[in-house]
Design a protein around this motif. Structure first.
Motif, mmCIF file in Angstrom:
data_model
loop_
_atom_site.group_PDB
_atom_site.id
_atom_site.type_symbol
_atom_site.label_atom_id
_atom_site.label_comp_id
_atom_site.label_asym_id
_atom_site.label_seq_id
_atom_site.Cartn_x
_atom_site.Cartn_y
_atom_site.Cartn_z
ATOM 1 N N TYR A 161 0.853 -1.182 0.000
ATOM 2 C CA TYR A 161 0.000 0.000 0.000
ATOM 3 C C TYR A 161 0.899 1.246 0.000
ATOM 4 O O TYR A 161 1.987 1.235 0.561
ATOM 5 C CB TYR A 161 -0.877 0.050 1.254
ATOM 6 C CG TYR A 161 -2.115 -0.817 1.205
ATOM 7 C CD1 TYR A 161 -2.046 -2.166 1.531
ATOM 8 C CD2 TYR A 161 -3.351 -0.289 0.847
ATOM 9 C CE1 TYR A 161 -3.184 -2.964 1.500
ATOM 10 C CE2 TYR A 161 -4.494 -1.080 0.812
ATOM 11 C CZ TYR A 161 -4.400 -2.413 1.142
ATOM 12 O OH TYR A 161 -5.526 -3.194 1.101
ATOM 13 N N GLN A 182 0.874 5.496 0.901
ATOM 14 C CA GLN A 182 0.176 6.590 1.571
ATOM 15 C C GLN A 182 0.898 7.891 1.240
ATOM 16 O O GLN A 182 2.006 8.124 1.709
ATOM 17 C CB GLN A 182 0.141 6.367 3.083
ATOM 18 C CG GLN A 182 -0.632 7.435 3.829
ATOM 19 C CD GLN A 182 -0.636 7.210 5.332
ATOM 20 O OE1 GLN A 182 0.229 6.520 5.873
ATOM 21 N NE2 GLN A 182 -1.608 7.778 6.014
ATOM 22 N N LYS A 192 -2.928 11.728 3.133
ATOM 23 C CA LYS A 192 -3.922 10.991 2.353
ATOM 24 C C LYS A 192 -4.158 9.613 2.961
ATOM 25 O O LYS A 192 -3.433 9.181 3.871
ATOM 26 C CB LYS A 192 -3.425 10.802 0.902
ATOM 27 C CG LYS A 192 -3.149 12.085 0.158
ATOM 28 C CD LYS A 192 -4.412 12.767 -0.281
ATOM 29 C CE LYS A 192 -4.089 13.963 -1.155
ATOM 30 N NZ LYS A 192 -5.307 14.737 -1.460
ATOM 31 N N GLY A 193 -5.160 8.917 2.451
ATOM 32 C CA GLY A 193 -5.420 7.547 2.873
ATOM 33 C C GLY A 193 -4.484 6.568 2.201
ATOM 34 O O GLY A 193 -3.558 6.949 1.497
ATOM 35 N N LEU A 194 -4.733 5.282 2.451
ATOM 36 C CA LEU A 194 -3.880 4.238 1.886
ATOM 37 C C LEU A 194 -4.476 3.710 0.591
ATOM 38 O O LEU A 194 -5.653 3.405 0.507
ATOM 39 C CB LEU A 194 -3.729 3.091 2.880
ATOM 40 C CG LEU A 194 -2.912 3.440 4.100
ATOM 41 C CD1 LEU A 194 -3.805 3.737 5.281
ATOM 42 C CD2 LEU A 194 -1.971 2.309 4.436
ATOM 43 N N GLU A 245 4.789 7.255 1.800
ATOM 44 C CA GLU A 245 5.053 6.172 2.746
ATOM 45 C C GLU A 245 4.524 4.887 2.132
ATOM 46 O O GLU A 245 3.411 4.869 1.588
ATOM 47 C CB GLU A 245 4.329 6.457 4.070
ATOM 48 C CG GLU A 245 4.693 5.557 5.210
ATOM 49 C CD GLU A 245 5.983 5.977 5.899
ATOM 50 O OE1 GLU A 245 6.413 7.124 5.694
ATOM 51 O OE2 GLU A 245 6.555 5.138 6.620
ATOM 52 N N PHE A 271 3.771 0.702 2.647
ATOM 53 C CA PHE A 271 3.541 -0.332 3.649
ATOM 54 C C PHE A 271 3.448 -1.693 2.982
ATOM 55 O O PHE A 271 2.682 -1.876 2.030
ATOM 56 C CB PHE A 271 2.240 -0.067 4.414
ATOM 57 C CG PHE A 271 2.270 1.161 5.265
ATOM 58 C CD1 PHE A 271 1.770 2.369 4.790
ATOM 59 C CD2 PHE A 271 2.791 1.122 6.543
ATOM 60 C CE1 PHE A 271 1.797 3.523 5.563
ATOM 61 C CE2 PHE A 271 2.824 2.263 7.334
ATOM 62 C CZ PHE A 271 2.335 3.457 6.834
#
Lengths: 115, 114
Positions: B36, B38, B42-44, B88, B90
């Motif tokens: 994911y 980000q 913001k959202g993922l 970012e 994940f």
């Protein structure tokens, strides 16, 4: 637009207050989640509901209470807010049995700041 | 039990050069693995996923990842970084035995230099 939507986007409040964050999804998913992202960006699951029933309840203080009026909504109510509750809270949804193949759809997050 | 280790907390690259984000996982079962992204505030967003089909998985925005069971790795790569890749990232694992829960790595911050 099909999405997971959270309100409010930002929330600043004083210690001791009670606040709620709302989440709605129009994807037809039957499972919804709340995740907490701390200041180091680490994401940890808090709760999960499937068809309005609680299925995951991680070690979270009793001050946090999720409520799911229907399978499209999962709200998070927090009592007696503490400084350590400051974080970004993400709502997510998936279809039961399909998160393994498809992952989640996330909302854009609610940044909670307790002062 | 399942867990994810992202080996680099921060990766800095120059625009136009390759990006490599490393992820190792541990799982009791045959897992599904996801990346994911980000972006700031913001959202993922799901970049790509591995679900026991082809081991080389292509995602959005030119990213791809290779599942290597012998190395328990799922590294994310992109041949040429763009300024918009600063975000970012994940690495995430899901086990079939515990379908409800995704376990997240600690994240890798990517910065892209002009």
């Amino acid at each position: 637009d099909t999405a997971v939507s959270q309100t409010p986007k930002y929330l600043v409040t004083q210690m001791g207050n009670d606040k709620s964050i709302k989440c709605e999804q129009n994807l037809g998913h039957d499972t919804m989640y709340w995740y907490k992202q701390d200041s180091k960006k680490f994401l940890k699951i808090m709760f999960s509901y499937n068809n309005k029933e609680l299925i995951i309840n991680e070690t979270v203080p009793n001050r946090f209470s999720p409520k799911s009026p229907d399978k499209a909504h999962l709200n998070l109510h927090i009592n007696s807010l503490e400084l350590g509750d400051s974080a970004v809270y993400f709502c997510a949804s998936s279809r039961l049995g399909q998160s393994f193949n498809y992952g989640y759809t996330f909302g854009s997050g609610t940044r909670l700041t307790v002062v | 039990a399942q867990s994810v280790t992202q080996l680099d907390s921060h990766v800095s690259v120059s625009e136009g050069t390759p990006v490599l984000l490393r992820c190792n996982y541990s799982s009791s079962y045959s897992p599904s693995l996801f990346w994911y992204v980000q972006h700031p505030n913001k959202g993922l967003q799901l970049l790509l996923k591995y679900t026991s089909a082809a081991t080389l998985v292509k995602g959005i925005n030119g990213f791809e990842a290779e599942f290597k069971k012998s190395e328990t790795s799922f590294h994310l790569t992109k041949p040429s970084a763009h300024m918009s890749d600063a975000a970012e990232y994940f690495c995430v694992v899901s086990e079939g035995a515990d379908d409800y829960k995704l376990s997240f790595g600690a994240g890798t911050t990517v910065t892209v230099r002009a």
